[in-house]
Scaffold this motif. Sequence first.
Motif, PDB file in Angstrom:
ATOM      1  N   GLY A  71      17.286  11.974  63.941  1.00 46.92           N
ATOM      2  CA  GLY A  71      16.523  12.376  62.758  1.00 46.92           C
ATOM      3  C   GLY A  71      16.417  11.250  61.765  1.00 46.92           C
ATOM      4  N   TYR A  72      17.490  10.493  61.604  1.00 47.66           N
ATOM      5  CA  TYR A  72      17.492   9.362  60.683  1.00 47.66           C
ATOM      6  C   TYR A  72      16.506   8.296  61.154  1.00 47.66           C
ATOM      7  N   GLN A  73      16.463   8.047  62.452  1.00 52.95           N
ATOM      8  CA  GLN A  73      15.540   7.048  62.984  1.00 52.95           C
ATOM      9  C   GLN A  73      14.096   7.502  62.830  1.00 52.95           C
ATOM     10  N   ALA A  74      13.869   8.816  62.928  1.00 58.63           N
ATOM     11  CA  ALA A  74      12.515   9.336  62.813  1.00 58.63           C
ATOM     12  C   ALA A  74      11.985   9.201  61.385  1.00 58.63           C
ATOM     13  N   TYR A  75      12.900   9.178  60.397  1.00 56.18           N
ATOM     14  CA  TYR A  75      12.479   9.029  59.012  1.00 56.18           C
ATOM     15  C   TYR A  75      12.057   7.588  58.789  1.00 56.18           C
ATOM     16  N   SER A  76      10.857   7.406  58.358  1.00 60.69           N
ATOM     17  CA  SER A  76      10.408   6.047  58.076  1.00 60.69           C
ATOM     18  C   SER A  76      10.197   5.911  56.580  1.00 60.69           C
ATOM     19  N   TYR A  77      10.653   4.826  56.041  1.00 61.49           N
ATOM     20  CA  TYR A  77      10.494   4.556  54.629  1.00 61.49           C
ATOM     21  C   TYR A  77       9.051   4.161  54.400  1.00 61.49           C
ATOM     22  N   ASP A  78       8.311   5.033  53.741  1.00 57.15           N
ATOM     23  CA  ASP A  78       6.901   4.823  53.497  1.00 57.15           C
ATOM     24  C   ASP A  78       6.649   5.056  52.013  1.00 57.15           C
ATOM     25  N   PRO A  79       6.861   4.028  51.193  1.00 57.64           N
ATOM     26  CA  PRO A  79       6.775   4.231  49.747  1.00 57.64           C
ATOM     27  C   PRO A  79       5.337   4.384  49.249  1.00 57.64           C
ATOM     28  N   VAL A  80       5.212   5.021  48.109  1.00 56.28           N
ATOM     29  CA  VAL A  80       3.942   5.105  47.409  1.00 56.28           C
ATOM     30  C   VAL A  80       3.750   3.766  46.701  1.00 56.28           C
ATOM     31  N   GLU A  81       2.599   3.171  46.894  1.00 55.27           N
ATOM     32  CA  GLU A  81       2.290   1.895  46.241  1.00 55.27           C
ATOM     33  C   GLU A  81       1.755   2.175  44.843  1.00 55.27           C
ATOM     34  N   VAL A  82       2.375   1.555  43.836  1.00 54.01           N
ATOM     35  CA  VAL A  82       1.917   1.697  42.454  1.00 54.01           C
ATOM     36  C   VAL A  82       1.694   0.298  41.887  1.00 54.01           C
ATOM     37  N   THR A  83       0.470   0.051  41.462  1.00 56.95           N
ATOM     38  CA  THR A  83       0.152  -1.199  40.788  1.00 56.95           C
ATOM     39  C   THR A  83       0.231  -0.919  39.296  1.00 56.95           C
ATOM     40  N   VAL A  84       1.016  -1.713  38.598  1.00 53.91           N
ATOM     41  CA  VAL A  84       1.195  -1.534  37.160  1.00 53.91           C
ATOM     42  C   VAL A  84       0.490  -2.685  36.447  1.00 53.91           C
ATOM     43  N   VAL A  85      -0.552  -2.335  35.693  1.00 45.31           N
ATOM     44  CA  VAL A  85      -1.221  -3.327  34.855  1.00 45.31           C
ATOM     45  C   VAL A  85      -0.405  -3.335  33.569  1.00 45.31           C
ATOM     46  N   THR A  86       0.251  -4.451  33.286  1.00 43.64           N
ATOM     47  CA  THR A  86       1.241  -4.486  32.217  1.00 43.64           C
ATOM     48  C   THR A  86       1.027  -5.679  31.288  1.00 43.64           C
ATOM     49  N   CYS A  87       1.868  -5.766  30.279  1.00 39.56           N
ATOM     50  CA  CYS A  87       1.808  -6.863  29.317  1.00 39.56           C
ATOM     51  C   CYS A  87       3.215  -7.408  29.102  1.00 39.56           C
ATOM     52  N   ASP A  88       3.318  -8.487  28.334  1.00 43.45           N
ATOM     53  CA  ASP A  88       4.625  -9.110  28.114  1.00 43.45           C
ATOM     54  C   ASP A  88       5.607  -8.193  27.399  1.00 43.45           C
ATOM     55  N   ASN A  89       5.152  -7.396  26.465  1.00 44.72           N
ATOM     56  CA  ASN A  89       6.034  -6.529  25.673  1.00 44.72           C
ATOM     57  C   ASN A  89       6.032  -5.078  26.158  1.00 44.72           C
ATOM     58  N   CYS A  90       5.452  -4.819  27.301  1.00 39.04           N
ATOM     59  CA  CYS A  90       5.376  -3.448  27.823  1.00 39.04           C
ATOM     60  C   CYS A  90       6.662  -3.082  28.558  1.00 39.04           C
ATOM     61  N   SER A  91       6.981  -1.810  28.516  1.00 43.04           N
ATOM     62  CA  SER A  91       8.098  -1.297  29.325  1.00 43.04           C
ATOM     63  C   SER A  91       7.693   0.056  29.886  1.00 43.04           C
ATOM     64  N   TYR A  92       8.186   0.349  31.042  1.00 42.95           N
ATOM     65  CA  TYR A  92       7.823   1.619  31.683  1.00 42.95           C
ATOM     66  C   TYR A  92       8.998   2.216  32.466  1.00 42.95           C
ATOM     67  N   GLU A  93      10.185   2.075  31.944  1.00 41.03           N
ATOM     68  CA  GLU A  93      11.379   2.619  32.600  1.00 41.03           C
ATOM     69  C   GLU A  93      11.316   4.143  32.719  1.00 41.03           C
ATOM     70  N   ARG A  94      10.833   4.818  31.685  1.00 41.28           N
ATOM     71  CA  ARG A  94      10.726   6.285  31.751  1.00 41.28           C
ATOM     72  C   ARG A  94       9.753   6.699  32.854  1.00 41.28           C
ATOM     73  N   PHE A  95       8.672   5.953  33.003  1.00 37.41           N
ATOM     74  CA  PHE A  95       7.710   6.230  34.071  1.00 37.41           C
ATOM     75  C   PHE A  95       8.382   6.084  35.439  1.00 37.41           C
ATOM     76  N   LYS A  96       9.135   4.997  35.605  1.00 41.75           N
ATOM     77  CA  LYS A  96       9.845   4.779  36.872  1.00 41.75           C
ATOM     78  C   LYS A  96      10.783   5.946  37.169  1.00 41.75           C
ATOM     79  N   GLY A  97      11.568   6.339  36.169  1.00 43.61           N
ATOM     80  CA  GLY A  97      12.506   7.443  36.368  1.00 43.61           C
ATOM     81  C   GLY A  97      11.807   8.730  36.763  1.00 43.61           C
ATOM     82  N   ALA A  98      10.692   9.038  36.081  1.00 43.28           N
ATOM     83  CA  ALA A  98       9.947  10.267  36.392  1.00 43.28           C
ATOM     84  C   ALA A  98       9.308  10.196  37.770  1.00 43.28           C
ATOM     85  N   THR A  99       8.728   9.066  38.105  1.00 41.74           N
ATOM     86  CA  THR A  99       8.037   8.919  39.392  1.00 41.74           C
ATOM     87  C   THR A  99       9.017   8.915  40.558  1.00 41.74           C
ATOM     88  N   GLU A 100      10.142   8.264  40.391  1.00 43.35           N
ATOM     89  CA  GLU A 100      11.105   8.145  41.485  1.00 43.35           C
ATOM     90  C   GLU A 100      11.838   9.453  41.771  1.00 43.35           C
TER      91      GLU A 100
END
Length: 178
Positions: A71-100
């Motif tokens: 069963g473990y071998q059958a599970y394949s890690y297939d992540p959702v791809e997220v492109t983050v358009v960001t800036c130097d002073n941007c942060s999105y830790e809360r987004f990461k926590g909610a999405t993950e």
Amino acid sequence: MSKDRFECPECGENFSSKTYLKEHFKVEHPGKHYRQLAGRKFSLPRLEKSFSTGILTGLMIAAGLVIAFQGYQAYSYDPVEVTVVTCDNCSYERFKGATERYFDVSYSEVNYDSERGRALSERYELNYVPGFIFGKDIEEKKNFTRVRNALVEFEDAYVMSDTRNEAAQRFSKGISPN
């Protein structure tokens, strides 16, 4: 009654006494070397109930581990791809926590000041940075229906709405580049 069993070293047949083994040897295997083996004891121990239970339990555990590993071998890690358009002073830790909580996620960042960042901002109508662009494969994920209402569908991607419910602003700290 003796627990010892005597086994013929030539054919493997079992006897309850050494005398029966000796008679068997003379009749079935004449001329063989019984005298050399006569002093040795050939016995088969009786299996104890706890030993049998232990063997059975061990086999069941081994079978369970084999099934779990498959069963473990059958599970394949297939992540959702997220492109983050960001800036130097941007942060999105809360987004990461909610999405993950819902998906395995792979992030790639693009600075909104770059040529690619400006192209993505225009193409997906981003009014707020950081902007979150999900690959279309998110539709196939188990928890897609839980986040569907917060996303805007485009031809080739989904974008977290930065106007409806101000979801992007709640989950990140950024700027409005326009």
